[in-house]
Design a protein around this motif. Structure first.
Motif, mmCIF file in Angstrom:
data_model
loop_
_atom_site.group_PDB
_atom_site.id
_atom_site.type_symbol
_atom_site.label_atom_id
_atom_site.label_comp_id
_atom_site.label_asym_id
_atom_site.label_seq_id
_atom_site.Cartn_x
_atom_site.Cartn_y
_atom_site.Cartn_z
ATOM 1 N N ASP A 6 0.828 -1.199 0.000
ATOM 2 C CA ASP A 6 0.000 0.000 0.000
ATOM 3 C C ASP A 6 0.870 1.260 0.000
ATOM 4 O O ASP A 6 1.883 1.320 0.693
ATOM 5 N N PRO A 7 0.501 2.287 -0.800
ATOM 6 C CA PRO A 7 1.319 3.512 -0.856
ATOM 7 C C PRO A 7 1.556 4.159 0.505
ATOM 8 O O PRO A 7 2.637 4.692 0.748
ATOM 9 N N ALA A 8 0.577 4.113 1.407
ATOM 10 C CA ALA A 8 0.774 4.697 2.737
ATOM 11 C C ALA A 8 1.857 3.932 3.498
ATOM 12 O O ALA A 8 2.680 4.531 4.202
ATOM 13 N N ALA A 9 1.880 2.612 3.348
ATOM 14 C CA ALA A 9 2.919 1.806 3.994
ATOM 15 C C ALA A 9 4.277 2.065 3.359
ATOM 16 O O ALA A 9 5.300 2.111 4.045
ATOM 17 N N LEU A 13 7.397 3.348 5.641
ATOM 18 C CA LEU A 13 8.621 2.558 5.766
ATOM 19 C C LEU A 13 9.819 3.163 5.047
ATOM 20 O O LEU A 13 10.955 2.974 5.476
ATOM 21 N N PHE A 14 9.562 3.917 3.942
ATOM 22 C CA PHE A 14 10.677 4.367 3.117
ATOM 23 C C PHE A 14 10.617 5.841 2.730
ATOM 24 O O PHE A 14 11.501 6.602 3.096
ATOM 25 N N ARG A 15 9.615 6.252 1.983
ATOM 26 C CA ARG A 15 9.643 7.588 1.382
ATOM 27 C C ARG A 15 9.656 8.717 2.405
ATOM 28 O O ARG A 15 10.342 9.718 2.216
ATOM 29 N N TYR A 132 16.624 -4.521 8.845
ATOM 30 C CA TYR A 132 15.254 -4.991 9.097
ATOM 31 C C TYR A 132 14.716 -4.359 10.381
ATOM 32 O O TYR A 132 13.551 -3.966 10.446
ATOM 33 N N PHE A 133 15.553 -4.292 11.405
ATOM 34 C CA PHE A 133 15.132 -3.737 12.687
ATOM 35 C C PHE A 133 14.685 -2.281 12.529
ATOM 36 O O PHE A 133 13.653 -1.872 13.060
ATOM 37 N N ILE A 134 15.443 -1.497 11.793
ATOM 38 C CA ILE A 134 15.094 -0.083 11.584
ATOM 39 C C ILE A 134 13.760 0.028 10.857
ATOM 40 O O ILE A 134 12.898 0.829 11.235
ATOM 41 N N VAL A 135 13.555 -0.793 9.836
ATOM 42 C CA VAL A 135 12.276 -0.781 9.122
ATOM 43 C C VAL A 135 11.157 -1.241 10.062
ATOM 44 O O VAL A 135 10.042 -0.704 10.028
ATOM 45 N N GLY A 136 11.446 -2.199 10.939
ATOM 46 C CA GLY A 136 10.455 -2.653 11.912
ATOM 47 C C GLY A 136 10.068 -1.561 12.900
ATOM 48 O O GLY A 136 8.895 -1.441 13.270
ATOM 49 N N VAL A 137 11.037 -0.769 13.328
ATOM 50 C CA VAL A 137 10.740 0.375 14.202
ATOM 51 C C VAL A 137 9.771 1.307 13.489
ATOM 52 O O VAL A 137 8.778 1.772 14.076
ATOM 53 N N ARG A 138 10.010 1.570 12.221
ATOM 54 C CA ARG A 138 9.115 2.431 11.435
ATOM 55 C C ARG A 138 7.742 1.792 11.288
ATOM 56 O O ARG A 138 6.716 2.474 11.350
ATOM 57 N N ALA A 139 7.692 0.473 11.091
ATOM 58 C CA ALA A 139 6.413 -0.226 10.953
ATOM 59 C C ALA A 139 5.594 -0.130 12.234
ATOM 60 O O ALA A 139 4.362 -0.195 12.190
ATOM 61 N N ALA A 140 6.258 0.044 13.365
ATOM 62 C CA ALA A 140 5.566 0.208 14.650
ATOM 63 C C ALA A 140 5.086 1.639 14.861
ATOM 64 O O ALA A 140 4.518 1.954 15.905
#
Length: 196
Positions: A6-9, A13-15, A132-140
């Motif tokens: 999804d664009p919001a995700a 996570l990135f943009r 992965y951990f950094i992206v996981g922090v963002r996912a939280a």
């Protein structure tokens, strides 16, 4: 072809994600960290070796000891972040391989019996897990402030042992006022990707 995510995700996570430099004082709970780990533990590594080890710095005493090893510009961020994680590579990860990679249990002795081979593999795969951990922090829904500006040997002696190599320190929390520097440029696709 478009991305499935999804664009919001994609933005989360990135943009829109950047290194946070300030944080609110809202605590980061043990449950949040557990949820982050439970998500990112599935990220692939070579032989499923999973050498990343995480030391959570929560007590004021431990925080003070860590801040002393940070570079001058990183000290205020580390002193005020709600949670700080020291990410390290376990150079004895191979002891877990028979359980973690049961399809090829002899990998422990065949590829990783010598310490230099383990250190190289641990560093590469733990760095992958750190991403992965950094992206996981963002996912939280939290912000991450990963840093390599610190005294690596000092942090190892203070918080780890001879079998662990520090990779980075990550400040974690909700972003505070003026948390972000302006977005820095990125290389274009054609500057990075080569087709042969």
């Amino acid at each position: 072809m478009s991305l499935v995510l999804d664009p919001a995700a994609q933005d989360l996570l990135f943009r829109e994600a950047r290194t946070a430099n300030t944080f609110t004082d809202e605590p980061v709970t043990e449950e949040q960290v557990q949820a982050i780990y439970d998500l990112v533990k599935y990220g692939p590594t070579a032989f499923n070796q999973t050498p990343l080890r995480i030391t959570l710095v929560r007590s004021p005493e431990a925080r003070e000891r860590l801040v002393q090893h940070m570079s001058e510009g990183n000290r205020p961020k580390t002193a005020t972040a709600p949670l700080v994680a020291i990410l390290a590579a376990d150079n004895e990860f191979h002891e877990e391989l028979p359980a973690l990679f049961p399809a090829f249990p002899q990998a422990k002795d065949l590829f990783f019996s010598e310490r230099p081979a383990r250190e190289g593999s641990a560093a590469m795969n733990a760095a992958l897990q750190a991403a992965y951990f950094i992206v996981g922090v963002r996912a939280a829904g939290l912000a991450a402030g990963p840093m390599t500006g610190f005294d690596f040997e000092g942090v190892r002696k203070e918080f780890l042992d001879d079998d662990h190599t520090p990779l980075m320190v990550v400040n974690i929390g909700r972003p505070g006022p003026d948390a972000w520097y302006p977005r820095s440029p990125r290389l274009a696709y054609e500057d990075v990707v080569t087709t042969v």
